[in-house]
Design a protein around this motif. Sequence first.
Motif, PDB file in Angstrom:
ATOM      1  N   SER A 169       1.037  -1.108  -0.053  1.00  0.00           N
ATOM      2  CA  SER A 169       0.060  -0.089  -0.086  1.00  0.00           C
ATOM      3  C   SER A 169       0.896   1.338   0.009  1.00  0.00           C
ATOM      4  O   SER A 169       0.111   2.263  -0.028  1.00  0.00           O
ATOM      5  CB  SER A 169      -1.076  -0.114   1.106  1.00  0.00           C
ATOM      6  N   GLY A 170       2.167   1.097   0.047  1.00  0.00           N
ATOM      7  CA  GLY A 170       3.042   2.309  -0.023  1.00  0.00           C
ATOM      8  C   GLY A 170       3.627   2.565  -1.464  1.00  0.00           C
ATOM      9  O   GLY A 170       3.269   1.901  -2.256  1.00  0.00           O
ATOM     10  N   ALA A 171       4.523   3.781  -1.343  1.00  0.00           N
ATOM     11  CA  ALA A 171       5.229   4.028  -2.564  1.00  0.00           C
ATOM     12  C   ALA A 171       6.508   3.341  -2.649  1.00  0.00           C
ATOM     13  O   ALA A 171       7.024   2.968  -1.591  1.00  0.00           O
ATOM     14  CB  ALA A 171       5.227   5.591  -2.524  1.00  0.00           C
ATOM     15  N   PRO A 172       6.834   3.273  -3.721  1.00  0.00           N
ATOM     16  CA  PRO A 172       8.311   2.480  -3.967  1.00  0.00           C
ATOM     17  C   PRO A 172       9.423   3.187  -3.434  1.00  0.00           C
ATOM     18  O   PRO A 172      10.304   2.543  -3.030  1.00  0.00           O
ATOM     19  CB  PRO A 172       8.364   2.396  -5.534  1.00  0.00           C
ATOM     20  N   ASP A 173       9.412   4.471  -3.412  1.00  0.00           N
ATOM     21  CA  ASP A 173      10.328   5.310  -2.780  1.00  0.00           C
ATOM     22  C   ASP A 173      10.731   5.516  -1.200  1.00  0.00           C
ATOM     23  O   ASP A 173      11.019   6.347  -0.965  1.00  0.00           O
ATOM     24  CB  ASP A 173      10.384   6.790  -3.744  1.00  0.00           C
ATOM     25  N   GLY A 174       9.630   5.047  -0.730  1.00  0.00           N
ATOM     26  CA  GLY A 174       9.373   5.274   0.823  1.00  0.00           C
ATOM     27  C   GLY A 174      10.644   4.496   1.537  1.00  0.00           C
ATOM     28  O   GLY A 174      11.153   3.696   0.990  1.00  0.00           O
ATOM     29  N   GLU A 175      10.948   4.989   2.566  1.00  0.00           N
ATOM     30  CA  GLU A 175      11.932   4.250   3.479  1.00  0.00           C
ATOM     31  C   GLU A 175      11.626   3.098   3.997  1.00  0.00           C
ATOM     32  O   GLU A 175      12.487   2.065   4.287  1.00  0.00           O
ATOM     33  CB  GLU A 175      12.590   5.161   4.390  1.00  0.00           C
ATOM     34  N   HIS A 176      10.401   2.701   3.861  1.00  0.00           N
ATOM     35  CA  HIS A 176      10.036   1.438   4.533  1.00  0.00           C
ATOM     36  C   HIS A 176       8.863   0.596   3.554  1.00  0.00           C
ATOM     37  O   HIS A 176       8.500   1.488   2.886  1.00  0.00           O
ATOM     38  CB  HIS A 176       9.235   1.663   5.916  1.00  0.00           C
ATOM     39  N   LEU A 177       8.609  -0.473   3.698  1.00  0.00           N
ATOM     40  CA  LEU A 177       7.725  -1.274   2.837  1.00  0.00           C
ATOM     41  C   LEU A 177       6.229  -1.257   3.746  1.00  0.00           C
ATOM     42  O   LEU A 177       6.511  -1.593   4.923  1.00  0.00           O
ATOM     43  CB  LEU A 177       7.973  -2.673   2.829  1.00  0.00           C
ATOM     44  N   ARG A 178       5.153  -0.700   3.187  1.00  0.00           N
ATOM     45  CA  ARG A 178       3.994  -0.505   3.949  1.00  0.00           C
ATOM     46  C   ARG A 178       2.831  -1.690   3.421  1.00  0.00           C
ATOM     47  O   ARG A 178       2.709  -1.735   2.328  1.00  0.00           O
ATOM     48  CB  ARG A 178       3.398   0.844   3.936  1.00  0.00           C
ATOM     49  N   ILE A 179       2.542  -2.602   4.185  1.00  0.00           N
ATOM     50  CA  ILE A 179       1.314  -3.279   3.693  1.00  0.00           C
ATOM     51  C   ILE A 179      -0.041  -2.843   4.649  1.00  0.00           C
ATOM     52  O   ILE A 179      -0.003  -2.680   5.848  1.00  0.00           O
ATOM     53  CB  ILE A 179       1.678  -4.758   3.949  1.00  0.00           C
ATOM     54  N   THR A 180      -1.257  -3.097   4.061  1.00  0.00           N
ATOM     55  CA  THR A 180      -2.426  -2.939   4.877  1.00  0.00           C
ATOM     56  C   THR A 180      -3.045  -4.327   4.744  1.00  0.00           C
ATOM     57  O   THR A 180      -3.446  -4.663   3.632  1.00  0.00           O
ATOM     58  CB  THR A 180      -3.218  -1.904   4.256  1.00  0.00           C
ATOM     59  N   PHE A 191      -4.711   0.910  -4.917  1.00  0.00           N
ATOM     60  CA  PHE A 191      -4.812   2.194  -5.381  1.00  0.00           C
ATOM     61  C   PHE A 191      -4.216   3.007  -4.341  1.00  0.00           C
ATOM     62  O   PHE A 191      -3.934   4.296  -4.743  1.00  0.00           O
ATOM     63  CB  PHE A 191      -6.530   2.501  -5.277  1.00  0.00           C
ATOM     64  N   LEU A 192      -3.935   2.761  -2.965  1.00  0.00           N
ATOM     65  CA  LEU A 192      -3.420   3.530  -2.138  1.00  0.00           C
ATOM     66  C   LEU A 192      -1.914   3.798  -2.597  1.00  0.00           C
ATOM     67  O   LEU A 192      -1.275   4.935  -2.638  1.00  0.00           O
ATOM     68  CB  LEU A 192      -3.393   3.007  -0.858  1.00  0.00           C
ATOM     69  N   SER A 193      -1.271   2.729  -3.061  1.00  0.00           N
ATOM     70  CA  SER A 193       0.081   2.486  -3.610  1.00  0.00           C
ATOM     71  C   SER A 193       0.099   3.657  -4.773  1.00  0.00           C
ATOM     72  O   SER A 193       1.170   4.253  -4.809  1.00  0.00           O
ATOM     73  CB  SER A 193       0.325   1.130  -4.014  1.00  0.00           C
TER      74      SER A 193
END
Length: 456
Positions: free
Chosen positions: A288-299, A350-352
């Motif tokens: 659910s996060g962006a590729p350039d974020g500092e962490h990997l985000r899952i929902t 879609f959030l991603s």
Amino acid sequence: MSGGEFAGQQRRAAVFGVPIRLLGPLAIGLLALGYGALWLLARPPGEPLLRHVGQLFGGESILFMSIALVLISTLPHVEQVFGGIDYAAIWHRRLAIAGTVLLLPHVELASNPEATSLGKTLAVPAAIGLSAMIVWAILPRWRTMLPGALHGLVLRTRNSWPVLLVARVLGGYERWRGFHRLTGLFVAAGFLHGLLDATAFESTPVLRWSYVVIGGVGLAFYAYREVLARHFLPHHDYQVQEVRTVAPGLVDVLLFPLGKPLAFRPGQFAMIYLETKDGWQRHPFSISGAPDGEHLRITVKALGDHTAKLPDVVQPGMPAVVSGPYGRFDRRMGTDRQVWIAGGVGITPFLSWLRSLDDELAETVDFFVTSAGRSPFADEIQKTAKDHPRLTVHLIDTSTDGRLTPDQVLGAVDADPRELSVFMGGPDPMLRQFRRALRASGVRAANIHREYFHWR
């Protein structure tokens, strides 16, 4: 490859008018027809017709099972042909069911008075194992498998002690996954049974060797997945940074990379191995996060198994391993006029997409978000829409507004349906209804895309 070149490739979602995701099924159909014709044309002289047809069904069963093993090999080329690993997984299940069903006429019609004792012995675990696997796989999807008239009967018997006992024995996702890994062994038993006892093979080498090639290919892919794939697929080490409850039954998990992070495209998913208080857990999750974020985000939504108790068994500092990425749910495959439809946890990809919008949105988009109660992401989505004038957001609270309907979507979108691209994520019955209505309104099949997160 530049971003423009990649986008250009993604927009070519069809070949000669056939959607990419249908090329694989079309090839399977042609292969099945060709293999059946070979059996009929190469029928040995004196071979009884019914017995030959019965053995043909056995050969087709091995063909379907072998292709099913290829489809879950996790090889990137398989995903490309089927337009995504989710479509490949769906066809894996369909072929496994079809192959098991073909065993019924095979058992009834095929016979060999001189069958070997080993061949007959191998046939039993093959048939029982494959049948049990299929029944176990479709049980969670019984609503889509049975006619609506039978739903009431199932619901009335679901809480009876025999059903509860079976459910306890079968267990959850992890137990099913362990049993599912035996698929290739059951196929191998059936393959050897045919090789030993098929009377058509004695005088017709073309049938024998084509059967050997087909079964050998499927079993080779199975061996690759179970023995070699882990040495070729990249794995990335992460650590749980935060477990955040977004809404009742909905949790965000932030993973911090301990080495090289996973490179992915917005809309993809990954296989996440999490160490929990109950041991290691494995499950595919949309990112659910962006590729350039500092962490990997899952929902994660509590849909059953260990996802329901994730906040209780996962804590910051616990290790995680991530493999992937998988999936081809990409808005760049669409036209300039798009509709996005997100129901419940189907909003995740879609959030991603939204969190990855650095520049101006290139497409004109109507985004429909439906949820029971106000969406926990409503404020973030509306803020993004203010920064991107070509994005129009429609928030639907089903508790007050009722369910979103295809007519509402088509009425709100001022565009020629033939020029629309529609991307959908949400409950399977809802998306099936929308697909039928969109096709009837004139939206091209190649322009309707959905995320099959329920197959996981």
